[in-house]
Design a protein around this motif. Sequence first.
Motif, PDB file in Angstrom:
ATOM      1  N   ALA A  60      -1.865  -2.802   6.120  1.00 22.16           N
ATOM      2  CA  ALA A  60      -1.525  -1.460   6.601  1.00 22.16           C
ATOM      3  C   ALA A  60      -0.895  -1.494   7.994  1.00 22.16           C
ATOM      4  O   ALA A  60       0.101  -0.805   8.253  1.00 22.16           O
ATOM      5  CB  ALA A  60      -2.764  -0.571   6.594  1.00 22.16           C
ATOM      6  N   ARG A  79      -3.974  -0.984  -4.367  1.00 15.31           N
ATOM      7  CA  ARG A  79      -4.688   0.273  -4.149  1.00 15.31           C
ATOM      8  C   ARG A  79      -5.393   0.250  -2.791  1.00 15.31           C
ATOM      9  O   ARG A  79      -5.499   1.282  -2.118  1.00 15.31           O
ATOM     10  CB  ARG A  79      -5.712   0.490  -5.268  1.00 15.31           C
ATOM     11  CG  ARG A  79      -6.476   1.811  -5.146  1.00 15.31           C
ATOM     12  CD  ARG A  79      -5.624   2.971  -5.612  1.00 15.31           C
ATOM     13  NE  ARG A  79      -6.022   4.225  -5.007  1.00 15.31           N
ATOM     14  CZ  ARG A  79      -5.662   5.415  -5.457  1.00 15.31           C
ATOM     15  NH1 ARG A  79      -4.882   5.500  -6.533  1.00 15.31           N
ATOM     16  NH2 ARG A  79      -6.031   6.517  -4.860  1.00 15.31           N
ATOM     17  N   TRP A  85      -2.807   1.138  -0.291  1.00 15.04           N
ATOM     18  CA  TRP A  85      -2.470   2.553  -0.479  1.00 15.04           C
ATOM     19  C   TRP A  85      -3.502   3.456   0.185  1.00 15.04           C
ATOM     20  O   TRP A  85      -3.153   4.399   0.899  1.00 15.04           O
ATOM     21  CB  TRP A  85      -2.372   2.844  -1.976  1.00 15.04           C
ATOM     22  CG  TRP A  85      -2.031   4.262  -2.324  1.00 15.04           C
ATOM     23  CD1 TRP A  85      -2.887   5.235  -2.761  1.00 15.04           C
ATOM     24  CD2 TRP A  85      -0.743   4.875  -2.251  1.00 15.04           C
ATOM     25  NE1 TRP A  85      -2.214   6.403  -2.978  1.00 15.04           N
ATOM     26  CE2 TRP A  85      -0.891   6.213  -2.676  1.00 15.04           C
ATOM     27  CE3 TRP A  85       0.520   4.421  -1.890  1.00 15.04           C
ATOM     28  CZ2 TRP A  85       0.173   7.100  -2.737  1.00 15.04           C
ATOM     29  CZ3 TRP A  85       1.582   5.297  -1.946  1.00 15.04           C
ATOM     30  CH2 TRP A  85       1.410   6.624  -2.367  1.00 15.04           C
ATOM     31  N   ASP A  86      -4.769   3.159  -0.012  1.00 13.93           N
ATOM     32  CA  ASP A  86      -5.833   3.978   0.568  1.00 13.93           C
ATOM     33  C   ASP A  86      -5.880   3.859   2.083  1.00 13.93           C
ATOM     34  O   ASP A  86      -6.345   4.780   2.772  1.00 13.93           O
ATOM     35  CB  ASP A  86      -7.185   3.579  -0.024  1.00 13.93           C
ATOM     36  CG  ASP A  86      -7.317   3.958  -1.492  1.00 13.93           C
ATOM     37  OD1 ASP A  86      -6.562   4.843  -1.945  1.00 13.93           O
ATOM     38  OD2 ASP A  86      -8.170   3.367  -2.184  1.00 13.93           O
ATOM     39  N   LEU A 146      -3.215   3.489   4.052  1.00 13.88           N
ATOM     40  CA  LEU A 146      -1.988   3.989   4.678  1.00 13.88           C
ATOM     41  C   LEU A 146      -2.139   5.419   5.182  1.00 13.88           C
ATOM     42  O   LEU A 146      -2.838   6.232   4.561  1.00 13.88           O
ATOM     43  CB  LEU A 146      -0.839   3.948   3.671  1.00 13.88           C
ATOM     44  CG  LEU A 146      -0.258   2.590   3.299  1.00 13.88           C
ATOM     45  CD1 LEU A 146       0.782   2.762   2.200  1.00 13.88           C
ATOM     46  CD2 LEU A 146       0.357   1.905   4.518  1.00 13.88           C
ATOM     47  N   ALA A 149      -1.184   9.190   5.352  1.00 11.80           N
ATOM     48  CA  ALA A 149      -0.691  10.040   4.258  1.00 11.80           C
ATOM     49  C   ALA A 149       0.821  10.235   4.327  1.00 11.80           C
ATOM     50  O   ALA A 149       1.491  10.330   3.290  1.00 11.80           O
ATOM     51  CB  ALA A 149      -1.399  11.389   4.288  1.00 11.80           C
ATOM     52  N   ARG A 203       2.922   7.686   2.234  1.00 17.10           N
ATOM     53  CA  ARG A 203       2.674   7.482   0.807  1.00 17.10           C
ATOM     54  C   ARG A 203       3.769   8.111  -0.054  1.00 17.10           C
ATOM     55  O   ARG A 203       3.925   9.325  -0.082  1.00 17.10           O
ATOM     56  CB  ARG A 203       1.315   8.061   0.425  1.00 17.10           C
ATOM     57  CG  ARG A 203       0.148   7.339   1.083  1.00 17.10           C
ATOM     58  CD  ARG A 203      -1.162   8.009   0.705  1.00 17.10           C
ATOM     59  NE  ARG A 203      -2.285   7.402   1.394  1.00 17.10           N
ATOM     60  CZ  ARG A 203      -3.503   7.912   1.429  1.00 17.10           C
ATOM     61  NH1 ARG A 203      -3.749   9.065   0.788  1.00 17.10           N
ATOM     62  NH2 ARG A 203      -4.471   7.294   2.077  1.00 17.10           N
ATOM     63  N   TYR A 259       1.967   5.720  -6.037  1.00 14.87           N
ATOM     64  CA  TYR A 259       1.164   4.560  -6.423  1.00 14.87           C
ATOM     65  C   TYR A 259       1.070   4.507  -7.943  1.00 14.87           C
ATOM     66  O   TYR A 259       0.990   5.545  -8.612  1.00 14.87           O
ATOM     67  CB  TYR A 259      -0.251   4.628  -5.834  1.00 14.87           C
ATOM     68  CG  TYR A 259      -1.164   3.585  -6.437  1.00 14.87           C
ATOM     69  CD1 TYR A 259      -1.122   2.269  -5.997  1.00 14.87           C
ATOM     70  CD2 TYR A 259      -2.023   3.915  -7.493  1.00 14.87           C
ATOM     71  CE1 TYR A 259      -1.924   1.299  -6.592  1.00 14.87           C
ATOM     72  CE2 TYR A 259      -2.827   2.958  -8.092  1.00 14.87           C
ATOM     73  CZ  TYR A 259      -2.775   1.642  -7.634  1.00 14.87           C
ATOM     74  OH  TYR A 259      -3.555   0.692  -8.233  1.00 14.87           O
TER      75      TYR A 259
END
Length: 475
Positions: free
Chosen positions: A388, A407, A410-411, A413, A415, A418, A421
Amino acid sequence: MTAPLWTREDVETLGGRIVGSFDAATGVSIDTRTIQPGDLFVAIAGEARDGHDFVRAAIERHAAAAIVAEGKAGSLSDAGPLVVVPDPLDFMRRLGCTARARTAARVLAVTGSVGKTGTKEALRLVLSRFGETHASVASYNNHWGVPLTLARIPKDSRFGVFEIGMNHAGEIAPLTRMVRPEVAVVTTIEPVHIGHFRSILGIADAKAEIFEGLEPGGVAVINRDNPYFDRLLAHAAASNAGRVISFGEHEAADVRALRIATGPDASMVEANVLGRTAVYRVGAAGRHMALNSLAVLAAAAALGLDPNEAAGGLAELSAPVGRGERIRLRHPDGEFLAIDESFNANPASMRAALATLATVEARGRRIAVLADMGELGEMGPKAHADLAEAVVASKADLVFAAGPLMRGLWDALPARLRGAYAQSAAELEGAVLDAVRPGDAVMIKGSKFTQVSKIVAALKRRFGQAQAAATTGRG
């Protein structure tokens, strides 16, 4: 007319039984898609396919003969000229060892957790300035790629450059003993394939196997900036190496970067090469490429070549397909840039690619399309989440992530970054294609098994290639 590489006498001396008419071959191949007239086709039985199923196709493409296993010869007796042996792969190894024994070329071998292919290609460019240079094709660095590359070396080559890779301990040792390099380079040690090792120390030991094949008095080239330098140095000291040349930014490095200025398409480097100053351009973007160039100059110095003349070849460096190749594509409203890093991925190469994305001059947005990194074992989830910070530093405006491990990234990062995903690259493809706009720079990277390269192919199909663009690279 191309000179023969392997004659009937050569093949028979190595134990091949010739069936049909065969006098000489001008090359060696294991792939009917790329085979050339006059090649020897080696029918290797792989995990997915058996080369014996392609013998007839090879002969139809004018192969000089096909090297086949004794047990398959009967069913192929009407295919054309055959060389019958107990084991085709073992016979190719014997060809390779014979080629190594007869060549007068100065031989180099390259390994490392990242940067192998890029460094090998840079050495090919640099050494070609001094004489005929033979080098591994693509990433032919495993148990069949290395003997194949050896078996192909022309008799009049002045230099030979061999890339050697591994996934497990013990894989490099037999290959480097086959290659018998005069110079052995270890680019760096990183937690790549860590899922197959108890710790990164095991990776360092496995990479250091390359020194086991060094010719007496040979030179070990080692990254002085790497935390495992001392461990590699100990392995080199226990080998036939007569000398160690270190490279990096460390003040004790024998080949030391004094200044690196990175740009969107290239870098300028000022280096001290064994007491001599060299100022040169690296024609591929990324600080990692500039640092790898030091290994190239160290290897050239080990061969006694002029560092400034050697450095001149680095200006021609460009990125191989899947390793930073830049492709300019035509959007209906204008062009955008795709940066193809889809060949493979690990934490170190992922960070290098993201750092290079930060240097790209984009009129639109910087977009990162990232898929899972493989063979990380229990450290996989954390390794992905820990990206990240590198993503934020890359100045990416939008991130598309694919795969169960991604994932975690992704979590982690913000918002605002994004994009989308999905569980797989295939499921992510449509979102990426719909998102791109004129002026964007889109970097695509992930491990080979994710098939994220299909997103690159989809971008090309939908938008079409515009014109050749400058390239950036990573090995």
